[in-house]
Design an enzyme around this catalytic site. Sequence first.
Site, PDB file in Angstrom:
ATOM      1  N   ARG A  70     -90.010 108.292 102.620  1.00 34.47           N
ATOM      2  CA  ARG A  70     -89.311 109.467 103.169  1.00 34.47           C
ATOM      3  C   ARG A  70     -90.331 110.214 104.011  1.00 34.47           C
ATOM      4  O   ARG A  70     -91.422 110.540 103.548  1.00 34.47           O
ATOM      5  CB  ARG A  70     -88.812 110.317 102.004  1.00 34.47           C
ATOM      6  CG  ARG A  70     -88.159 111.626 102.388  1.00 34.47           C
ATOM      7  CD  ARG A  70     -86.798 111.384 103.011  1.00 34.47           C
ATOM      8  NE  ARG A  70     -86.051 112.630 103.201  1.00 34.47           N
ATOM      9  CZ  ARG A  70     -86.307 113.537 104.114  1.00 34.47           C
ATOM     10  NH1 ARG A  70     -87.332 113.402 104.930  1.00 34.47           N
ATOM     11  NH2 ARG A  70     -85.544 114.602 104.224  1.00 34.47           N
TER      12      ARG A  70
ATOM     13  N   GLU B  71     -77.472 113.393 108.361  1.00 33.45           N
ATOM     14  CA  GLU B  71     -77.137 112.243 107.526  1.00 33.45           C
ATOM     15  C   GLU B  71     -76.293 111.220 108.279  1.00 33.45           C
ATOM     16  O   GLU B  71     -75.414 111.573 109.054  1.00 33.45           O
ATOM     17  CB  GLU B  71     -76.351 112.696 106.291  1.00 33.45           C
ATOM     18  CG  GLU B  71     -77.152 113.572 105.340  1.00 33.45           C
ATOM     19  CD  GLU B  71     -78.371 112.869 104.759  1.00 33.45           C
ATOM     20  OE1 GLU B  71     -78.276 111.666 104.446  1.00 33.45           O
ATOM     21  OE2 GLU B  71     -79.416 113.508 104.623  1.00 33.45           O
TER      22      GLU B  71
ATOM     23  N   ARG C 165     -89.549 107.674  96.030  1.00 36.84           N
ATOM     24  CA  ARG C 165     -89.864 107.282  97.396  1.00 36.84           C
ATOM     25  C   ARG C 165     -91.263 107.785  97.720  1.00 36.84           C
ATOM     26  O   ARG C 165     -91.675 108.836  97.233  1.00 36.84           O
ATOM     27  CB  ARG C 165     -88.871 107.901  98.382  1.00 36.84           C
ATOM     28  CG  ARG C 165     -87.445 107.448  98.181  1.00 36.84           C
ATOM     29  CD  ARG C 165     -86.478 108.130  99.119  1.00 36.84           C
ATOM     30  NE  ARG C 165     -86.479 109.577  98.934  1.00 36.84           N
ATOM     31  CZ  ARG C 165     -85.592 110.399  99.474  1.00 36.84           C
ATOM     32  NH1 ARG C 165     -84.629 109.925 100.231  1.00 36.84           N
ATOM     33  NH2 ARG C 165     -85.659 111.703  99.269  1.00 36.84           N
TER      34      ARG C 165
END
Length: 133
Positions: free
Chosen positions: A23, A31, A71
């Site tokens: 990320r 999104e 992440r």
Amino acid sequence: SEAVVARVIDGDTIELDSGERVRYLLVDTPESTNGKDDCFGAEAAMLNAMLVDGKTVTLSYDAECTDRYDRLLAYVEVDGREINSLLLERGAACVLHIPPNGSDRVDEYRELERTAANQMVGVWGACEDVTCD
């Protein structure tokens, strides 16, 4: 550290050939996954793919290396060009500051965001409603 990008998940998340997800630090793009189709989300994802897909990237970490989703949190570079800040310059992202990460660079990033917004670049010119802000 260096890694190869196996696939681009969206505008601010990639998957490495190791299977790890990254990320991007300090940025948030509209999104475009999980059934969401925010204004400029697809464009942000395409831009990210154009910049990093299949390429060897250099990852730099900050205070915390992972998030609660496991992440990696990183600044991502390709050929000496940092993608995180480039997404802001192109109007494909907004600043997302989650301390302690990014505290030393957040002002620089906010300035890039302001410039893009003032110039109506990307999301700032294309969208009635900027969803990443």
